[in-house]
Design a protein around this motif. Structure first.
Motif, mmCIF file in Angstrom:
data_model
loop_
_atom_site.group_PDB
_atom_site.id
_atom_site.type_symbol
_atom_site.label_atom_id
_atom_site.label_comp_id
_atom_site.label_asym_id
_atom_site.label_seq_id
_atom_site.Cartn_x
_atom_site.Cartn_y
_atom_site.Cartn_z
ATOM 1 N N PRO A 23 0.822 -1.217 0.000
ATOM 2 C CA PRO A 23 0.000 0.000 0.000
ATOM 3 C C PRO A 23 0.857 1.268 0.000
ATOM 4 O O PRO A 23 2.020 1.243 0.391
ATOM 5 C CB PRO A 23 -0.806 -0.119 1.295
ATOM 6 N N GLN A 30 -6.594 5.784 -6.698
ATOM 7 C CA GLN A 30 -6.604 4.329 -6.660
ATOM 8 C C GLN A 30 -7.186 3.807 -7.964
ATOM 9 O O GLN A 30 -8.051 4.442 -8.554
ATOM 10 C CB GLN A 30 -7.450 3.816 -5.497
ATOM 11 N N GLN A 45 -2.202 2.271 -6.255
ATOM 12 C CA GLN A 45 -2.350 3.500 -5.481
ATOM 13 C C GLN A 45 -1.243 4.437 -5.933
ATOM 14 O O GLN A 45 -0.096 4.007 -6.121
ATOM 15 C CB GLN A 45 -2.233 3.234 -3.984
ATOM 16 N N GLU A 60 -0.659 -3.772 -5.549
ATOM 17 C CA GLU A 60 -0.950 -5.006 -4.817
ATOM 18 C C GLU A 60 -1.512 -5.945 -5.868
ATOM 19 O O GLU A 60 -2.613 -5.721 -6.377
ATOM 20 C CB GLU A 60 -1.935 -4.744 -3.691
#
Length: 142
Positions: A23, A30, A45, A60
Motif C-alpha cells: 500500500p 486508486q 495507489q 498489490e
C-alpha cells in the motif's frame, strides 16, 4: 542474453521480489483491474505532483508471475513521468507484446516482447497498465 532469457529472468525476479508492492500511505488515487479468465487482480495507489507527474506508485497484485512482474516494472518506470509519457510507454509495450519487436526506450519492459507468441498471456502483462491508464484518465477528468 536472448529476449527469451531476459523474459524469464526479469519476470521471475520481479514476481519473487517486487520492489513496488504494497500500500501507499496517503494515496491520492486508486485504480483496479481484474482478469476473470485467469484470476489476475491488481490494485494501484498513486500520488501525482502539481505538474501532474506520477510522484509515487505502488501495486498489490494477486495473480500470475507475468502480471506481478509487469506491475512492478510499470511502477518503477512511471514514477516521475507525465501522463503523456506514461501513455507512450503503454503504447510501446502494446507494440512489443503484439509484434515481438520492442521499440527503443522500453528497457526491461522489452522482456515482455516474447508474449507475442503466447497471445493468451498478453492480457496478464497489460492488466496493470490498463488499470494505470484508466486511473490517470479518471483523475484528469475530475
Amino acid at each position: 542474453m536472448t529476449q527469451d532469457d531476459l523474459y524469464r529472468t526479469v519476470v521471475l525476479e520481479r514476481a519473487r521480489t517486487p520492489r513496488y508492492s504494497g500500500p501507499l500511505a496517503g494515496a491520492q488515487m486508486q485504480g483496479e483491474g481484474s482478469n476473470p479468465l485467469c484470476g489476475d487482480r491488481v490494485r494501484l495507489q498513486a500520488n501525482v505532483d502539481v505538474q501532474g507527474r506520477v510522484a509515487a506508485l505502488r501495486h498489490e497484485t494477486r495473480g500470475c508471475a507475468i502480471c506481478a512482474a509487469s506491475a512492478d516494472l510499470m511502477a518503477e518506470r512511471v514514477v516521475g513521468q507525465e501522463p503523456a509519457h506514461v501513455s507512450q510507454l503503454h503504447a510501446d509495450l502494446v507494440t512489443a507484446v503484439e509484434t515481438g519487436i520492442a521499440p527503443e526506450g522500453l528497457g526491461e519492459l522489452s522482456a515482455f516482447a516474447p508474449l507475442h507468441r503466447h497471445r493468451s498471456r498478453i492480457r496478464c502483462a497489460m492488466l496493470p497498465w490498463s488499470a494505470l491508464i484508466e486511473m490517470l484518465n479518471d483523475d484528469k477528468d475530475r
